[in-house]
Design an enzyme around this catalytic site. Structure first.
Site, PDB file in Angstrom:
ATOM      1  N   LYS A 172       0.837  -1.214   0.000  1.00 38.28           N
ATOM      2  CA  LYS A 172       0.000   0.000   0.000  1.00 38.28           C
ATOM      3  C   LYS A 172       0.868   1.259   0.000  1.00 38.28           C
ATOM      4  O   LYS A 172       0.482   2.267  -0.584  1.00 38.28           O
ATOM      5  CB  LYS A 172      -0.970   0.009   1.187  1.00 38.28           C
ATOM      6  N   LYS A 231      -3.267 -10.648  -7.787  1.00 38.62           N
ATOM      7  CA  LYS A 231      -4.602 -10.943  -7.244  1.00 38.62           C
ATOM      8  C   LYS A 231      -5.650  -9.977  -7.821  1.00 38.62           C
ATOM      9  O   LYS A 231      -5.339  -8.836  -8.142  1.00 38.62           O
ATOM     10  CB  LYS A 231      -4.592 -10.934  -5.705  1.00 38.62           C
ATOM     11  N   LYS A 235     -10.154  -4.587  -6.405  1.00 38.42           N
ATOM     12  CA  LYS A 235     -11.120  -3.589  -6.865  1.00 38.42           C
ATOM     13  C   LYS A 235     -10.435  -2.301  -7.301  1.00 38.42           C
ATOM     14  O   LYS A 235     -11.019  -1.500  -8.004  1.00 38.42           O
ATOM     15  CB  LYS A 235     -12.194  -3.341  -5.816  1.00 38.42           C
TER      16      LYS A 235
HETATM   17  P1  ATP Z   1      -7.798  -3.606  -2.579  1.00 42.91           P
HETATM   18  O1  ATP Z   1      -7.447  -4.605  -3.636  1.00 42.91           O
HETATM   19  O2  ATP Z   1      -8.450  -2.395  -3.099  1.00 42.91           O
HETATM   20  O3  ATP Z   1      -6.698  -3.363  -1.628  1.00 42.91           O
HETATM   21  P2  ATP Z   1      -9.381  -5.746  -1.734  1.00 42.91           P
HETATM   22  O4  ATP Z   1     -10.222  -5.935  -2.944  1.00 42.91           O
HETATM   23  O5  ATP Z   1      -8.236  -6.650  -1.479  1.00 42.91           O
HETATM   24  O6  ATP Z   1      -8.912  -4.264  -1.692  1.00 42.91           O
HETATM   25  P3  ATP Z   1     -10.206  -5.898   1.034  1.00 42.91           P
HETATM   26  O7  ATP Z   1     -11.244  -5.064   1.699  1.00 42.91           O
HETATM   27  O8  ATP Z   1      -8.797  -5.635   1.370  1.00 42.91           O
HETATM   28  O9  ATP Z   1     -10.395  -5.811  -0.520  1.00 42.91           O
HETATM   29  O10 ATP Z   1     -10.510  -7.422   1.317  1.00 42.91           O
HETATM   30  C1  ATP Z   1     -11.724  -7.920   1.831  1.00 42.91           C
HETATM   31  C2  ATP Z   1     -11.669  -9.438   1.908  1.00 42.91           C
HETATM   32  O11 ATP Z   1     -11.608 -10.005   0.608  1.00 42.91           O
HETATM   33  C3  ATP Z   1     -10.451  -9.999   2.644  1.00 42.91           C
HETATM   34  O12 ATP Z   1     -10.839 -11.121   3.425  1.00 42.91           O
HETATM   35  C4  ATP Z   1      -9.527 -10.425   1.544  1.00 42.91           C
HETATM   36  O13 ATP Z   1      -8.661 -11.448   1.941  1.00 42.91           O
HETATM   37  C5  ATP Z   1     -10.520 -10.899   0.501  1.00 42.91           C
HETATM   38  N1  ATP Z   1      -9.961 -10.782  -0.849  1.00 42.91           N
HETATM   39  C6  ATP Z   1      -9.620  -9.631  -1.477  1.00 42.91           C
HETATM   40  N2  ATP Z   1      -9.158  -9.883  -2.722  1.00 42.91           N
HETATM   41  C7  ATP Z   1      -9.221 -11.238  -2.887  1.00 42.91           C
HETATM   42  C8  ATP Z   1      -8.900 -12.115  -3.955  1.00 42.91           C
HETATM   43  N3  ATP Z   1      -8.421 -11.653  -5.101  1.00 42.91           N
HETATM   44  N4  ATP Z   1      -9.096 -13.439  -3.783  1.00 42.91           N
HETATM   45  C9  ATP Z   1      -9.601 -13.912  -2.626  1.00 42.91           C
HETATM   46  N5  ATP Z   1      -9.919 -13.140  -1.567  1.00 42.91           N
HETATM   47  C10 ATP Z   1      -9.740 -11.816  -1.687  1.00 42.91           C
END
Ligand code: ATP
Ligand code: LTN
Length: 334
Positions: free
Chosen positions: A115, A197, A200
């Site tokens: 980040k 990964k 969003k």
């Molecule tokens: P950003 O990518 O904008 O940092 P994010 O999409 O990773 O955000 P978070 O709010 O950090 O979203 O994650 C919420 C939940 O979703 C967490 O439990 C995280 O482990 C899960 N998660 C996020 N991205 C993935 C992914 N690509 N595959 C599986 N689980 C995910």
């Protein structure tokens, strides 16, 4: 006598709309685990402040997230679904735990490094102590299990370390939580770069399936998904694109990789991609419908938000008071 259920805690940041990884890696597991545990689910809006937010959009995103939780199948009457910022104990315990966390531990956190690289102009102290606030969220509710995607594993480890350290000094104050990481779906990859990964905040919209994407967009994005030239549906490290699609298909349909390989034997990637797109669209359609209904019913959501905040406050206060007493803070004179 009925045995008391164990406690489950989880949450997501209240930023933007959810993507398929959030759903398959976290939210879908929460729904499946609901009956087995007493559950608390947070809208982690304090964590979202580590990145600069537009206030009006932020407020709207938090509400959308609340509606999505419910639309996906969490029950605000059985589960406690609330806003983190409505329970001041999170910030209060967060501060106390800051004083039991070493900078050396925080320096090792990969999410902080990622980040910081992404937001080089705003590497704030909140971003740095983010894992301590997350530990406070979990420990405040004496959680036994925390279902998250694979990327959060390190944050669960530091939570356990902080809790153990505290317990070693003051006795058994905190339950030591276990992470719950699903066998499939824990790491959904970008459709355009399957070594990264799904996220969003990805700039390429074709990389990410959003939970509120319409059927045509979902199918189109899967059609465009990056694969390889072998044209055989097979799981393997050498085939990250196809393996990711198989992982998505398997998490939704419950089919094993062998079953999927058999189902698509002798058929091209076109057929397979269409099948994955359709199963994702079918899975999301009822959630989207329920989401629209919930967003239209202001009074119902407001009532859920209020009542659940009261529940969360009542429950978490017990741990907070105990911690304050243990560390020697003076009780308020009433
Ligand atoms: P950003 O990518 O904008 O940092 P994010 O999409 O990773 O955000 P978070 O709010 O950090 O979203 O994650 C919420 C939940 O979703 C967490 O439990 C995280 O482990 C899960 N998660 C996020 N991205 C993935 C992914 N690509 N595959 C599986 N689980 C995910
Ligand atoms: N860091 C988490 C969000 C989060 C969380 C929590 C998850 C904040 N506090 C407590 C589980 C338990 C993430 O998903 N990015």
């Amino acid at each position: 006598m009925e045995k008391e259920k164990k406690i489950l805690y989880s949450g997501m940041q209240a930023t933007a709309t959810l993507q398929l990884g959030n759903y398959l890696g976290a939210l879908k597991n929460w729904v499946n685990l609901c009956d087995e545990y007493d559950c608390f689910f947070g809208i982690m809006d304090l964590h979202s402040l580590t990145v600069r937010q537009n206030p009006a959009e932020f407020r709207q995103n938090a509400r959308k997230l609340y509606a999505l939780y419910v639309a996906a199948g969490l029950d605000p009457e059985k589960n406690c679904i609330y806003y983190q910022s409505h329970v001041s104990g999170h910030a209060e315990l967060g501060w106390i735990l800051d004083c039991f966390t070493y900078m050396g531990e925080l320096n090792r956190m990969t999410q902080f490094k990622d980040k910081s690289a992404k937001h080089a102009d705003n590497i704030n102290a909140g971003l740095y102590t983010y894992p301590v606030l997350m530990a406070a969220d979990i420990l405040l509710y004496q959680a036994d299990v925390v279902p998250v995607g694979a990327d959060q594993k390190q944050h669960l480890e530091i939570t356990r370390d902080i809790a153990t350290r505290f317990n070693n000094i003051y006795g058994d104050v905190f339950t030591i939580p276990e992470p719950y990481i699903g066998k499939t779906g824990a790491r959904i990859m970008s459709l355009q770069d399957p070594t990264k990964k799904m996220s969003k905040s990805d700039e390429n919209i074709n990389s990410t399936i959003l939970l509120l994407d319409d059927r045509d967009s979902i199918i189109r994005k899967f059609k465009k998904a990056v694969t390889d030239s072998e044209a055989i549906v097979r799981y393997g490290d050498d085939k990250p694109g196809i393996s990711n699609l198989m992982n998505i298909y398997s998490t939704i349909t419950g089919k094993t990789n062998e079953e999927i390989e058999r189902e698509f034997e002798g058929r091209g990637y076109g057929d397979f991609k269409l099948a994955v797109g359709e199963c994702v669209a079918d899975e999301l359609a009822p959630i989207q419908k329920r989401y629209e209904e919930l967003m239209a019913d202001k009074a119902y959501l407001n009532n859920c938000i209020k009542e659940n905040a009261d529940k969360a406050r009542y429950f978490s206060n017990k741990t907070l008071r105990k911690v304050q007493k243990k560390v020697g803070l003076t009780e308020q004179i009433r």
